[in-house]
Design a protein around this motif. Sequence first.
Motif, mmCIF file in Angstrom:
data_model
loop_
_atom_site.group_PDB
_atom_site.id
_atom_site.type_symbol
_atom_site.label_atom_id
_atom_site.label_comp_id
_atom_site.label_asym_id
_atom_site.label_seq_id
_atom_site.Cartn_x
_atom_site.Cartn_y
_atom_site.Cartn_z
ATOM 1 N N ASP A 173 0.774 -0.838 0.084
ATOM 2 C CA ASP A 173 -0.594 0.162 0.211
ATOM 3 C C ASP A 173 0.694 0.899 -0.403
ATOM 4 O O ASP A 173 1.351 1.805 0.943
ATOM 5 C CB ASP A 173 -0.864 0.137 1.195
ATOM 6 C CG ASP A 173 -1.878 -1.072 1.162
ATOM 7 O OD1 ASP A 173 -1.756 -1.569 0.330
ATOM 8 O OD2 ASP A 173 -2.625 -1.374 2.070
ATOM 9 N N ILE A 174 1.298 1.241 -1.074
ATOM 10 C CA ILE A 174 1.867 2.839 -1.276
ATOM 11 C C ILE A 174 1.250 4.060 -1.354
ATOM 12 O O ILE A 174 0.694 3.705 -1.954
ATOM 13 C CB ILE A 174 3.154 3.016 -3.211
ATOM 14 C CG1 ILE A 174 4.221 1.691 -3.022
ATOM 15 C CG2 ILE A 174 4.193 4.169 -3.185
ATOM 16 C CD1 ILE A 174 4.751 1.569 -3.876
ATOM 17 N N PRO A 175 1.779 5.042 -0.143
ATOM 18 C CA PRO A 175 0.754 6.230 0.310
ATOM 19 C C PRO A 175 0.445 6.780 -1.572
ATOM 20 O O PRO A 175 1.210 6.759 -2.978
ATOM 21 C CB PRO A 175 1.866 6.988 0.533
ATOM 22 C CG PRO A 175 2.159 6.444 1.471
ATOM 23 C CD PRO A 175 2.602 5.014 0.868
ATOM 24 N N GLY A 176 -1.085 7.348 -2.193
ATOM 25 C CA GLY A 176 -1.310 7.835 -3.452
ATOM 26 C C GLY A 176 -1.621 6.474 -4.517
ATOM 27 O O GLY A 176 -2.374 7.034 -5.296
ATOM 28 N N GLN A 177 -1.051 5.675 -4.155
ATOM 29 C CA GLN A 177 -1.428 4.724 -5.085
ATOM 30 C C GLN A 177 -2.674 3.553 -4.885
ATOM 31 O O GLN A 177 -2.752 3.230 -3.490
ATOM 32 C CB GLN A 177 -0.012 3.815 -5.188
ATOM 33 C CG GLN A 177 1.203 4.821 -5.849
ATOM 34 C CD GLN A 177 0.881 5.771 -7.077
ATOM 35 O OE1 GLN A 177 0.620 5.238 -8.098
ATOM 36 N NE2 GLN A 177 1.765 6.547 -6.554
ATOM 37 N N PRO A 178 -2.691 2.167 -5.760
ATOM 38 C CA PRO A 178 -3.187 1.645 -5.427
ATOM 39 C C PRO A 178 -3.102 0.724 -4.837
ATOM 40 O O PRO A 178 -1.921 0.569 -4.493
ATOM 41 C CB PRO A 178 -4.030 0.576 -7.175
ATOM 42 C CG PRO A 178 -3.604 1.929 -8.334
ATOM 43 C CD PRO A 178 -2.613 2.314 -7.450
ATOM 44 N N ARG A 179 -4.092 0.388 -3.442
ATOM 45 C CA ARG A 179 -2.938 -0.625 -1.990
ATOM 46 C C ARG A 179 -3.380 -2.056 -2.311
ATOM 47 O O ARG A 179 -3.768 -2.483 -2.060
ATOM 48 C CB ARG A 179 -4.859 -0.186 -1.517
ATOM 49 C CG ARG A 179 -4.858 1.434 -0.945
ATOM 50 C CD ARG A 179 -5.750 1.149 -0.289
ATOM 51 N NE ARG A 179 -5.787 0.346 1.233
ATOM 52 C CZ ARG A 179 -6.330 0.315 2.021
ATOM 53 N NH1 ARG A 179 -7.757 0.542 2.258
ATOM 54 N NH2 ARG A 179 -6.194 -0.537 3.338
ATOM 55 N N MET A 180 -2.003 -2.409 -3.202
ATOM 56 C CA MET A 180 -1.665 -3.770 -3.708
ATOM 57 C C MET A 180 -1.527 -4.120 -2.613
ATOM 58 O O MET A 180 -1.854 -5.527 -2.911
ATOM 59 C CB MET A 180 -0.670 -3.409 -4.796
ATOM 60 C CG MET A 180 -0.787 -3.003 -6.022
ATOM 61 S SD MET A 180 -2.884 -3.085 -6.748
ATOM 62 C CE MET A 180 -3.008 -4.700 -7.119
ATOM 63 N N SER A 242 10.448 -0.232 -5.726
ATOM 64 C CA SER A 242 9.802 0.718 -6.511
ATOM 65 C C SER A 242 10.335 2.086 -6.406
ATOM 66 O O SER A 242 9.948 2.258 -5.329
ATOM 67 C CB SER A 242 7.976 0.516 -6.073
ATOM 68 O OG SER A 242 7.382 0.958 -6.748
ATOM 69 N N PRO A 243 10.204 2.581 -7.775
ATOM 70 C CA PRO A 243 10.564 4.167 -7.575
ATOM 71 C C PRO A 243 9.005 5.510 -7.006
ATOM 72 O O PRO A 243 9.377 5.619 -6.670
ATOM 73 C CB PRO A 243 10.472 4.147 -8.743
ATOM 74 C CG PRO A 243 9.887 3.697 -9.585
ATOM 75 C CD PRO A 243 9.972 2.260 -9.299
ATOM 76 N N LEU A 244 7.794 4.123 -6.875
ATOM 77 C CA LEU A 244 7.077 4.885 -5.733
ATOM 78 C C LEU A 244 7.283 5.228 -4.942
ATOM 79 O O LEU A 244 6.169 5.931 -4.414
ATOM 80 C CB LEU A 244 5.426 3.439 -6.247
ATOM 81 C CG LEU A 244 4.818 3.657 -8.035
ATOM 82 C CD1 LEU A 244 3.553 3.327 -7.993
ATOM 83 C CD2 LEU A 244 5.520 5.708 -8.866
ATOM 84 N N TRP A 245 7.953 4.595 -3.648
ATOM 85 C CA TRP A 245 8.307 5.201 -2.423
ATOM 86 C C TRP A 245 8.584 6.331 -1.968
ATOM 87 O O TRP A 245 9.057 6.630 -0.978
ATOM 88 C CB TRP A 245 9.042 3.879 -2.257
ATOM 89 C CG TRP A 245 8.689 2.756 -2.183
ATOM 90 C CD1 TRP A 245 9.113 1.076 -2.384
ATOM 91 C CD2 TRP A 245 7.277 2.000 -0.745
ATOM 92 N NE1 TRP A 245 8.086 0.042 -2.130
ATOM 93 C CE2 TRP A 245 7.646 0.203 -1.154
ATOM 94 C CE3 TRP A 245 6.471 2.654 0.010
ATOM 95 C CZ2 TRP A 245 6.474 -0.307 -0.351
ATOM 96 C CZ3 TRP A 245 5.838 1.877 1.027
ATOM 97 C CH2 TRP A 245 5.961 0.457 0.315
ATOM 98 N N ALA A 246 9.346 7.143 -3.197
ATOM 99 C CA ALA A 246 10.262 8.273 -3.143
ATOM 100 C C ALA A 246 9.149 9.336 -2.086
ATOM 101 O O ALA A 246 8.018 9.020 -2.458
ATOM 102 C CB ALA A 246 10.579 8.712 -3.757
#
Length: 342
Positions: A173-180, A242-246
């Motif tokens: 569940d990366i903040p701001g992203q679909p809760r995979m 994942s780069p989405l963790w930034a």
Amino acid sequence: MNRRRPSPTALAATAAALASALPLSACSSDKGEPVSFDDPKRPSGTTTQAKGAAAAKTLLPTGPKAAFTTESTLDDGTKIGVTTLKGKKSGFTGKVWVWAPKQYFDPKYADSGFPVLIALPGGPGYPNNYWMGADLKLESSIARWSREGKSLPFIVVMPVLNPDAKNYYDGSDIPGQPRMGTWMTDDVPDFVRANFRTFKSRDGWAFMGSSSGGFVGLKSVLKRPDRFRAVIASGPDTVPDSPLWAGHEKERRANDPERLARRLAERGGPEVDLAFQIGTEESGQANLRKFIRTYGKGPVKTRLNVIRGGGHNARSYVPAMADGPIQWISEHMQAPIPGSGG
């Protein structure tokens, strides 16, 4: 090197699996036809309870019932079905493929739950999960191994891994992203319990996966050991990347298998079984050995299968599972409980 980004060899294998998605038998005329996983002894909608030794451990389907269509048919007549799941907790909607072994339909096991193996692909795992394809032979191998006593007769569940093919979401569940993360450890298991006879205990639940799917399976077991007992992780990374963790370092650390394994060992359990696989033709063996040496302590049980000549691809991983990993996790999990039927 980010090992979860497939090599050209792995991409070729994945592309072949996704493009063909051929049936697992000579007959393909039933693709797209409705398929039922109802127990022939206990029709859908009845409320009969499990009996005997199985009663305390089995959870009968809770509903609501999903509508499946046939994706493919194995030589033994069992089918891979597919449906679209709208995740109530994650809010994500994606496809899920499911295969139930022949034993699931045997009246002898009509009152028993079956162990569940959530199988995750490498690569983006979207829009398809390549384990539902023909050439990798996951389901037919498990059917054979269960007959040979090497494996439990798992229900194999194959959800999409990511919400798109652009990014890796690390099954989190990366903040701001679909809760995979919620999709994988809440919505998918809830869906399985709604439609199949399962076990109440975590001893009836495991993951397997290759590459990026191996990472997600590993992380999911370590983060939710109260729900899942084991994983077969082939060629995985052991850290979220994942780069989405930034900008979300706290949340990233909370999904780091190394930290999760250390904390699980420190608090003394519950016990988990982590079966790793890696080929001699891929990088990462030193990393996995370091992970096992550092974090494989106390309740964190580990096993490493080195595949001679194996590469970073699913074609190497599936046959190698018979060389120990599938039997190892099967020995630690709940087997179906036969009754007096049949």
